[in-house]
Design an enzyme around this catalytic site. Structure first.
Site, PDB file in Angstrom:
ATOM      1  CB  SER A 102      -0.973   0.053   1.177  1.00 33.02           C
ATOM      2  OG  SER A 102      -1.783  -1.093   1.199  1.00 33.02           O
TER       3      SER A 102
ATOM      4  CG  ASN B 102       3.720  -0.486   2.927  1.00 29.88           C
ATOM      5  OD1 ASN B 102       3.689  -0.772   1.748  1.00 29.88           O
ATOM      6  ND2 ASN B 102       2.635  -0.378   3.668  1.00 29.88           N
TER       7      ASN B 102
ATOM      8  CB  ALA C 175       0.610  -2.625   5.695  1.00 30.72           C
TER       9      ALA C 175
END
Length: 831
Positions: free
Chosen positions: A285, A525, A353
């Site tokens: 993500s 991330n 995440a």
């Protein structure tokens, strides 16, 4: 004021208002609000549900009670994704073998050992009536559609059921609805630890290099924090004190790790979480938000690309929910009873995440006479045991014994070393509280209201915020343990009672930023904030988030189109190039034009640093791509092979490019982090106490390995570098879900011409004084339905071209907009 959907008839409104002049009551306030309802608002009779689908098949559900609203949600999910949801439920509950046979027994055993049913059921029983109605309403609506399908199987039963040889049952409960989220979100992204793998790595390095050199090498390749690593919360803030400094103490006290144990654990984790490197943090993500000071028109542009890998049917589900205090439109994975990526017209939100360290592995010392007893506080204690029976199609039932200690479920026994490993999770028992925080955040209309719901979230996740007033914000929720000072967070804790948590940090300690001075927020991330580290992040100065931040910082202001255009550039960006190419150019400066290393440098200098195929010829556009993919493994092996044992080296030879086995996202290779720090030398954020170059001239090594790569490529492709082309890796939409259970027929694999390192879906939200607009692309399509005769829904794959061309479809956010695009309307009764 948030839009509401009420029942008071227009004919009664005037009379009711007259009565209100004399009696100031709660009912009068409701009547006044109803009379003020604008013409485009929707009134739905009590007990009724209206479903309107737009021209992409996206449903908008209207109801004026919570149970009815989520009843409609469950119903439309069953219309579009019945087989996908059936298999998701089986995958998270561990019942795939019942319908698919013995090949899935291992998967089911892994799923059963990932949660404690009694805990989830207790949390369900403690819900308020309104919150319970969310889950029960969803399940009732889903079951209503299943019953319709069972009564008309010749036309309504999805073909995948017939192919698999079973039919669905109308037996969904609120527990099942909750478990979809727990199994595919909480367990996938928060049930993560690298501590056992790190201990095994330390064992290997000490064995190969000796105690002192082995530990020094371990600290250099599995560092705690690199102060040069990019963070989402700017590094101008004080670092968080969420982790202890590395110490040697508990490493000496820990038993070694059997290599067979780690392999078995990796296999289980890979199946359960669907990741290529199960010992790492999730890598999926991206998101970037530009506030009004960073855009040319003063708007706020919010773009989210959640990366779950790509599946058919789509990992996410488009939905609009309107009524009972909700007014939200967006997308959500596996049709959770919450919109994870969307807007309510006042604020917009998204997620990536989470990076926080909310788990610890404990190494339990076993009783030599009884491996199901462990040492704790000076005495041997018995483990608890739960036996799960797994029904298997075509053969006898199987069972699995699941053991637990005071710290949590036993993940592995390492009997040769007299040890067992358990995972302690700060979020155990808070799964539903976390989900409810997410659900009710959809009703927030301000940063403070939204942050209050974030404080309820115990799992680790990154949350992002923007509103129509121009505010942007970020917080990383999760319950952060207070660990003892003697604990090295990279390694398992000693399970004898000497390393117990001291409590949970207040939510105010969690990473956050609100309207940062830089005017933007970006994440791929990377590390959340200074000091916010984990056992497996290995956050580095080498980080793909720079593909966004470098471009956001290159101009003082960007247009909304330029911001959306970052999606295309970063999807094809070579995530290694910006780090290594400048060193190549410096190392080859002054060489003759015909020198092989100089020729290689020229290829890289002329390259746009994108691995793309714009003409769709089936090969990457530049010979520099061919060079990079071939050269980096040569460089990594040359520099690292004499320092790392072979079994360790293998994890550092991957050059970080898309391959035949598609992963959710690609990033710089692990070897690049080590090589780049070695090239930085004394200026590296991670102290370079171990010389990977062994005293050799770094530039000479770069030149020699480039020359070797050029010679090998000339042998393979010829001397004319213009002909050096590498076949593209296709972008696949997989037919098994990330846990490994089939969710579509094997013949339903879809592809696009080339892999794109981007979101599984993409949202673009633009906010300003005029409100919010939302544009999305969520391939393949809204519906995965295939009729018994093989005919596919019109919306089975109608978002593929949007995604391929980096387009998006405008979402309707008001009833009037929905009506203008309505393709079908259905009325349901909430029963």
């Amino acid at each position: 004021m948030q839009r509401r959907y009420r029942l008071i008839p227009r004919a009664c409104a005037a009379l009711t208002l007259l009565a209100c002049a004399a009696f100031a009551s709660t009912a009068c306030v409701a009547a006044d609000q109803a009379a003020d309802r604008t013409p485009d608002q929707v009134a739905v009779p009590a007990g009724k549900i209206t479903i309107k689908r737009d021209n992409y098949g996206v449903p908008h559900v209207y109801a004026n009670d919570v149970r009815g609203l989520f009843y409609g949600f469950g119903y439309v999910v069953a219309e579009d994704r019945l087989f996908q949801m059936e298999m998701a439920r089986r995958a998270v509950l561990g019942t795939v073998s019942e319908v698919m046979g013995p090949a899935y027994v291992a998967l089911d055993k892994g799923s059963r050992s990932g949660f404690t049913p009694a805990s989830i059921r207790a949390q369900m029983a403690a819900l308020s009536a309104d919150d319970k109605a969310i889950f029960d309403g969803y399940a009732a609506g889903f079951n209503a559609r299943v019953n319709e399908v069972l009564k008309a199987q010749a036309t309504l039963l999805p073909k995948q059921f017939s192919d698999a040889g079973f039919t669905p049952k109308a037996d969904w409960t609120g527990y099942d609805v909750a478990m979809i989220w727990i199994g595919t979100m909480a367990n996938r992204y928060s049930n993560v630890s690298s501590e056992v793998a790190n201990l095994r790595l330390l064992d290997q390095l000490r064995k190969a290099k000796g105690e002192v050199a082995g530990r020094r090498l371990f600290d250099q390749i599995r560092w705690v924090e690199d102060p040069l690593a990019p963070t989402t919360v700017p590094r101008t803030v004080a670092p968080l004190k969420t982790a202890s400094a590395p110490l040697d103490g508990n490493a000496v006290r820990l038993a070694p790790v059997s290599p067979e144990l780690l392999s078995a654990r990796n296999d289980i984790d890979a199946a359960r979480r669907g990741v290529a490197e199960p010992w790492t943090r999730p890598i999926a993500s991206n998101l970037w938000i530009a506030g009004p000071g960073k855009t040319t028109d003063g708007s706020t542009v919010f773009i989210n690309g959640p990366q779950f890998n790509w599946f058919n049917p789509s990992y996410v589900f488009g939905i609009g929910l309107h009524g009972a205090g909700f007014d939200v439109t967006g997308n959500t994975p596996f049709a959770y009873p919450v919109v994870l990526f969307g807007t309510n017209g006042k604020i917009a939100w998204g997620a990536t995440a989470g990076p926080l360290d909310v788990n610890d592995m404990y190494q339990e010392k076993l009783n030599p006479a009884n491996p199901h007893e462990y040492l704790f506080n000076g005495a041997m204690r018995p483990m608890t045991k739960r036996t799960e029976v797994i029904r298997v199609k075509g053969q006898a039932d199987e069972s699995v014994d699941i053991y637990a200690t005071t710290h949590g479920i036993v993940t592995n026994f390492d009997l040769p070393n007299g040890a067992a490993y358990t995972m302690k999770r700060s979020w155990d028992g808070y799964e539903l509280e976390s989900l409810l925080g997410w659900i009710h955040s959809m009703q927030a209309t301000s940063w403070d209201q939204w942050l209050a719901q974030a404080s309820r979230v115990a799992i680790t996740i990154n949350w992002y915020y923007s509103d129509t007033s121009g505010n942007i914000g970020y917080v990383s929720p999760g319950r952060l343990p207070i660990r003892p000072a003697a604990q090295d967070i990279r390694l398992p804790a000693v399970g004898d009672g000497s390393m117990e948590w001291l409590g949970i940090r207040p939510f105010s300690d969690n990473p956050r930023t609100f309207n940062p001075a830089q005017g933007y927020i970006a994440n791929w991330n990377n590390q959340s904030a200074p000091g916010a580290v984990s056992d497996g992040g290995n956050y580095s100065v080498v980080d793909r988030v720079r593909e966004f931040t470098a471009r956001l910082e290159a101009k003082p202001r960007l247009t909304p189109d330029e911001l959306w255009g970052l999606n295309r550039i970063t999807a094809y960006a070579d995530t290694n190039a910006r780090y290594i190419v400048p060193f190549v150019l410096e190392a080859t400066r002054g060489l003759a034009a015909g020198d092989p290393a100089r020729r290689a440098a020229q290829l890289l200098a002329d390259w746009n640093m994108l691995n793309d195929d714009p003409a769709e010829r089936g090969v990457y556009d530049s010979p520099a791509t061919t060079l990079m993919m071939h050269w980096l493994p040569i460089l990594y092996k040359k520099v690292l092979a004499d320092d790392l044992p072979p079994e360790v080296l293998a994890a550092y030879l991957d050059s970080g490019y898309a391959g035949d086995t598609q992963v959710a996202s690609i990033r710089p290779g692990n070897g690049m982090k080590l090589i780049y720090n070695a090239l930085l030398g004394a200026t590296a954020g991670v102290p370079q106490t171990y010389d990977f170059f062994n005293g050799e001239d770094k530039n000479a090594v770069l030149r020699a390995t480039l020359a070797q790569a050029m010679a090998e490529l000339e042998t393979r492709h010829g001397r004319d570098t213009a002909t050096w082309r590498t076949p593209v890796v296709k972008h696949k939409f997989l037919t098994s879900n990330f846990i490994g259970a089939p969710q579509a027929g094997a013949d339903e694999l879809l592809t696009l011409p080339s892999f794109m390192n981007r979101g599984s879906q993409n949202d673009k939200m633009v906010l300003g004084a005029r409100g919010v607009t939302l544009c999305t692309a969520a391939p393949p399509g809204q519906s995965g339905f295939i009729a018994p005769d093989g005919r596919k829904s019109a919306h089975y794959a109608d978002q593929m071209s949007l995604f391929k061309d980096f387009g998006c479809k405008a979402e309707a956010l008001t009833p009037a907009e929905v009506d203008r695009h309505t393709e079908s309307t259905k009325q349901l009764t909430n029963n």
